[in-house]
Design a protein around this motif. Structure first.
Motif, PDB file in Angstrom:
ATOM      1  N   HIS A  29      20.883 -17.953  -1.251  1.00  0.00           N
ATOM      2  CA  HIS A  29      20.623 -16.655  -0.601  1.00  0.00           C
ATOM      3  C   HIS A  29      19.346 -16.068  -0.957  1.00  0.00           C
ATOM      4  O   HIS A  29      18.735 -16.364  -1.923  1.00  0.00           O
ATOM      5  CB  HIS A  29      21.784 -15.687  -0.727  1.00  0.00           C
ATOM      6  N   LEU A  30      18.934 -15.064  -0.156  1.00  0.00           N
ATOM      7  CA  LEU A  30      17.647 -14.270  -0.605  1.00  0.00           C
ATOM      8  C   LEU A  30      17.908 -13.038  -1.122  1.00  0.00           C
ATOM      9  O   LEU A  30      18.704 -12.456  -0.546  1.00  0.00           O
ATOM     10  CB  LEU A  30      16.855 -14.234   0.553  1.00  0.00           C
ATOM     11  N   HIS A  31      17.521 -12.851  -2.411  1.00  0.00           N
ATOM     12  CA  HIS A  31      17.691 -11.494  -2.958  1.00  0.00           C
ATOM     13  C   HIS A  31      16.225 -10.763  -2.419  1.00  0.00           C
ATOM     14  O   HIS A  31      15.198 -10.986  -3.117  1.00  0.00           O
ATOM     15  CB  HIS A  31      17.728 -11.599  -4.426  1.00  0.00           C
ATOM     16  N   TYR A  32      16.533  -9.773  -1.669  1.00  0.00           N
ATOM     17  CA  TYR A  32      15.484  -8.774  -1.240  1.00  0.00           C
ATOM     18  C   TYR A  32      15.331  -7.410  -2.013  1.00  0.00           C
ATOM     19  O   TYR A  32      16.471  -6.703  -1.356  1.00  0.00           O
ATOM     20  CB  TYR A  32      15.391  -8.778   0.218  1.00  0.00           C
ATOM     21  N   SER A  33      14.296  -6.961  -2.559  1.00  0.00           N
ATOM     22  CA  SER A  33      14.396  -5.649  -2.854  1.00  0.00           C
ATOM     23  C   SER A  33      13.137  -4.972  -2.344  1.00  0.00           C
ATOM     24  O   SER A  33      12.054  -5.430  -1.962  1.00  0.00           O
ATOM     25  CB  SER A  33      14.044  -5.586  -4.549  1.00  0.00           C
ATOM     26  N   LEU A  34      13.192  -3.534  -2.274  1.00  0.00           N
ATOM     27  CA  LEU A  34      12.100  -2.792  -1.784  1.00  0.00           C
ATOM     28  C   LEU A  34      12.035  -1.544  -2.805  1.00  0.00           C
ATOM     29  O   LEU A  34      13.058  -1.169  -3.297  1.00  0.00           O
ATOM     30  CB  LEU A  34      12.596  -2.172  -0.494  1.00  0.00           C
ATOM     31  N   LEU A  35      10.880  -1.141  -3.280  1.00  0.00           N
ATOM     32  CA  LEU A  35      10.412  -0.237  -4.210  1.00  0.00           C
ATOM     33  C   LEU A  35       9.520   0.538  -3.580  1.00  0.00           C
ATOM     34  O   LEU A  35       8.609   0.325  -2.689  1.00  0.00           O
ATOM     35  CB  LEU A  35      10.068  -0.955  -5.262  1.00  0.00           C
ATOM     36  N   LYS A  36       9.340   1.900  -3.995  1.00  0.00           N
ATOM     37  CA  LYS A  36       8.526   2.952  -3.474  1.00  0.00           C
ATOM     38  C   LYS A  36       8.365   3.812  -4.717  1.00  0.00           C
ATOM     39  O   LYS A  36       8.815   4.380  -5.575  1.00  0.00           O
ATOM     40  CB  LYS A  36       9.169   4.047  -2.672  1.00  0.00           C
ATOM     41  N   ASP A  37       6.834   3.479  -5.271  1.00  0.00           N
ATOM     42  CA  ASP A  37       6.491   4.089  -6.439  1.00  0.00           C
ATOM     43  C   ASP A  37       7.010   3.592  -7.982  1.00  0.00           C
ATOM     44  O   ASP A  37       7.562   4.055  -8.683  1.00  0.00           O
ATOM     45  CB  ASP A  37       6.311   5.470  -6.658  1.00  0.00           C
ATOM     46  N   GLY A  38       7.386   2.195  -7.482  1.00  0.00           N
ATOM     47  CA  GLY A  38       8.253   1.688  -8.733  1.00  0.00           C
ATOM     48  C   GLY A  38       9.606   1.760  -8.929  1.00  0.00           C
ATOM     49  O   GLY A  38      10.148   1.231  -9.613  1.00  0.00           O
ATOM     50  N   LYS A  39      10.285   2.584  -7.937  1.00  0.00           N
ATOM     51  CA  LYS A  39      11.421   2.817  -7.848  1.00  0.00           C
ATOM     52  C   LYS A  39      12.401   2.117  -6.706  1.00  0.00           C
ATOM     53  O   LYS A  39      11.803   1.844  -5.633  1.00  0.00           O
ATOM     54  CB  LYS A  39      11.757   4.316  -7.868  1.00  0.00           C
ATOM     55  N   VAL A  40      13.553   1.649  -7.007  1.00  0.00           N
ATOM     56  CA  VAL A  40      14.175   0.797  -6.078  1.00  0.00           C
ATOM     57  C   VAL A  40      14.878   1.926  -4.839  1.00  0.00           C
ATOM     58  O   VAL A  40      15.222   2.915  -5.373  1.00  0.00           O
ATOM     59  CB  VAL A  40      15.519   0.268  -6.763  1.00  0.00           C
ATOM     60  N   VAL A  41      14.700   1.430  -3.788  1.00  0.00           N
ATOM     61  CA  VAL A  41      15.169   2.318  -2.746  1.00  0.00           C
ATOM     62  C   VAL A  41      15.968   1.042  -1.835  1.00  0.00           C
ATOM     63  O   VAL A  41      15.822  -0.145  -2.050  1.00  0.00           O
ATOM     64  CB  VAL A  41      14.063   2.859  -1.633  1.00  0.00           C
ATOM     65  N   ASN A  42      16.810   1.589  -0.895  1.00  0.00           N
ATOM     66  CA  ASN A  42      17.819   0.917  -0.221  1.00  0.00           C
ATOM     67  C   ASN A  42      17.206   0.351   1.115  1.00  0.00           C
ATOM     68  O   ASN A  42      16.662   1.117   1.794  1.00  0.00           O
ATOM     69  CB  ASN A  42      19.113   1.477   0.287  1.00  0.00           C
ATOM     70  N   PRO A  43      16.805  -0.944   1.277  1.00  0.00           N
ATOM     71  CA  PRO A  43      16.089  -1.507   2.510  1.00  0.00           C
ATOM     72  C   PRO A  43      16.781  -1.187   3.724  1.00  0.00           C
ATOM     73  O   PRO A  43      16.178  -0.889   4.904  1.00  0.00           O
ATOM     74  CB  PRO A  43      16.119  -3.046   2.037  1.00  0.00           C
ATOM     75  N   ARG A  44      18.121  -0.980   3.729  1.00  0.00           N
ATOM     76  CA  ARG A  44      18.874  -0.745   4.881  1.00  0.00           C
ATOM     77  C   ARG A  44      18.304   0.617   5.433  1.00  0.00           C
ATOM     78  O   ARG A  44      18.581   0.902   6.635  1.00  0.00           O
ATOM     79  CB  ARG A  44      20.284  -0.463   4.480  1.00  0.00           C
ATOM     80  N   ASP A  45      17.912   1.459   4.786  1.00  0.00           N
ATOM     81  CA  ASP A  45      17.382   2.845   5.209  1.00  0.00           C
ATOM     82  C   ASP A  45      16.223   2.750   6.171  1.00  0.00           C
ATOM     83  O   ASP A  45      15.737   3.528   6.734  1.00  0.00           O
ATOM     84  CB  ASP A  45      17.192   3.773   4.003  1.00  0.00           C
ATOM     85  N   TYR A  46      15.494   1.708   6.001  1.00  0.00           N
ATOM     86  CA  TYR A  46      14.395   1.254   6.737  1.00  0.00           C
ATOM     87  C   TYR A  46      14.207   0.008   7.555  1.00  0.00           C
ATOM     88  O   TYR A  46      13.668   0.126   8.897  1.00  0.00           O
ATOM     89  CB  TYR A  46      13.141   1.086   5.922  1.00  0.00           C
ATOM     90  N   LEU A  47      15.084  -1.037   7.287  1.00  0.00           N
ATOM     91  CA  LEU A  47      15.202  -2.091   8.121  1.00  0.00           C
ATOM     92  C   LEU A  47      15.854  -1.755   9.523  1.00  0.00           C
ATOM     93  O   LEU A  47      16.463  -0.971   9.513  1.00  0.00           O
ATOM     94  CB  LEU A  47      15.887  -3.173   7.515  1.00  0.00           C
ATOM     95  N   PRO A  48      15.688  -2.582  10.441  1.00  0.00           N
ATOM     96  CA  PRO A  48      16.287  -2.405  11.937  1.00  0.00           C
ATOM     97  C   PRO A  48      17.569  -2.313  11.744  1.00  0.00           C
ATOM     98  O   PRO A  48      18.480  -3.133  10.797  1.00  0.00           O
ATOM     99  CB  PRO A  48      15.858  -3.470  12.873  1.00  0.00           C
TER     100      PRO A  48
ATOM    101  N   GLY B 298       0.982  -1.299   0.076  1.00  0.00           N
ATOM    102  CA  GLY B 298       0.009   0.040   0.006  1.00  0.00           C
ATOM    103  C   GLY B 298       0.775   1.236  -0.047  1.00  0.00           C
ATOM    104  O   GLY B 298       1.929   1.148   0.433  1.00  0.00           O
ATOM    105  N   ASP B 299       0.170   2.339  -0.361  1.00  0.00           N
ATOM    106  CA  ASP B 299       0.917   3.586  -0.360  1.00  0.00           C
ATOM    107  C   ASP B 299       2.103   3.728  -1.278  1.00  0.00           C
ATOM    108  O   ASP B 299       3.043   4.388  -1.038  1.00  0.00           O
ATOM    109  CB  ASP B 299       1.413   4.218   1.023  1.00  0.00           C
ATOM    110  N   GLY B 300       1.962   2.808  -2.236  1.00  0.00           N
ATOM    111  CA  GLY B 300       3.217   2.731  -3.380  1.00  0.00           C
ATOM    112  C   GLY B 300       4.614   1.785  -2.900  1.00  0.00           C
ATOM    113  O   GLY B 300       5.361   1.954  -3.618  1.00  0.00           O
ATOM    114  N   TRP B 301       4.372   1.052  -1.733  1.00  0.00           N
ATOM    115  CA  TRP B 301       5.339   0.255  -1.454  1.00  0.00           C
ATOM    116  C   TRP B 301       5.282  -0.893  -1.576  1.00  0.00           C
ATOM    117  O   TRP B 301       4.234  -1.462  -1.812  1.00  0.00           O
ATOM    118  CB  TRP B 301       5.626   0.397   0.374  1.00  0.00           C
ATOM    119  N   GLN B 302       6.388  -1.566  -2.320  1.00  0.00           N
ATOM    120  CA  GLN B 302       6.302  -3.050  -2.723  1.00  0.00           C
ATOM    121  C   GLN B 302       7.914  -3.639  -2.357  1.00  0.00           C
ATOM    122  O   GLN B 302       8.565  -3.012  -2.347  1.00  0.00           O
ATOM    123  CB  GLN B 302       6.179  -2.994  -4.167  1.00  0.00           C
ATOM    124  N   SER B 303       7.633  -4.904  -2.049  1.00  0.00           N
ATOM    125  CA  SER B 303       8.764  -5.763  -1.796  1.00  0.00           C
ATOM    126  C   SER B 303       9.032  -6.978  -2.610  1.00  0.00           C
ATOM    127  O   SER B 303       7.756  -7.595  -2.876  1.00  0.00           O
ATOM    128  CB  SER B 303       8.757  -6.235  -0.198  1.00  0.00           C
TER     129      SER B 303
END
Length: 250
Positions: free
Chosen positions: A227-246, A184-189
């Motif tokens: 390994h797990l390849h994990y991506s985080l996107l905001k409004d279709g653009k890649v962002v760094n998950p490290r900026d939001y993960l604990p 929701g709100d443009g967020w996708q993993s």
């Protein structure tokens, strides 16, 4: 003397025979005239009888059948008028309920906006590849990496980083089996290099709920090992998950 008597006798008999012959001839003549007329009359009567009797018989049978049909029709009409009218039975309550209330599947709706601050690590392991330009062991060169790689053992369960709805479950040669979740709100993993999944498109999952298990990586990162390849996107653009993960390693 005798000859004269005999001659007289013959003359008398001859006269009698002539008289008898005349009477016989007259009688035969009368019969020959009357009999043809009598036969003709009989023939005409027989012919008329033969010609008329089939037609008369057929007409008689037709009239008889007509009378019988009229009698039967009258009886049926009388019975239909005398018989009380019955209404058709109403449909069963169960069938009526099935028509009015078709089976519906209930699905818990995901929140319109998931709080990104609640994000959690999908697996626990060492981060062996970061977002951005990095060296690829598979291609032996530097190239852009659109997620983080978390090293785990094959068969490790991967969980949803946030509550959301499953968007796609697909398989590609480069990333293997992967799952995307709309938060929701443009967020996708996105979770790639899976061996098996426990969800399907449209499912709603909670944060931390298992969505699949990690397997051998696809062709893009086959030399990296499981390994797990994990991506985080905001409004279709890649962002760094490290900026939001604990902070720190999971």
């Amino acid at each position: 003397m005798i000859r004269e008597k005999f001659s007289k006798l013959l003359d008398g008999q001859s006269k009698q025979l002539k008289t008898l012959g005349i009477y016989t001839g007259v009688v035969l003549l009368i019969f020959s005239i009357i009999i043809p007329f009598m036969g003709k009359g009989l023939f005409v009567k027989e012919t008329a009888k033969k010609n008329e009797s089939p037609l008369t018989s057929v007409m008689g049978q037709a009239n008889s059948m007509k009378e019988e049909r009229s009698t039967v029709t009258g009886i049926v009409l009388q019975e239909s008028q005398d018989k009380p009218k019955t209404m058709p039975a109403p449909p069963k309550a169960k069938e009526e309920a099935e028509v009015k209330a078709p089976v519906q599947t209930q699905t818990r709706e995901v929140n319109a906006v998931s709080n990104i601050k609640d994000i959690t690590w999908p697996v626990k392991g060492e981060v062996i590849q970061e977002v951005g330009l990095s060296y690829s062991k598979t291609f032996s060169d530097y190239r852009y990496h659109n997620g983080i790689d978390i090293k785990v053992k094959r068969g490790t369960e991967a969980g949803a980083a946030l509550e959301g709805k499953i968007g796609k479950v697909e398989t590609t040669k480069s990333e293997g089996l992967k799952v995307s979740i709309d938060h929701g709100d443009g967020w996708q993993s996105v979770y790639a290099h899976l061996e098996d999944v426990f969800v399907k498109t449209g499912d709603v999952v909670k944060k931390g709920q298992s969505i699949g298990i990690v397997g051998q990586p696809g062709l893009n990162e086959v030399m990296e090992g499981p390994h797990l390849h994990y991506s985080l996107l905001k409004d279709g653009k890649v962002v760094n998950p490290r900026d939001y993960l604990p902070k720190g390693e999971p």
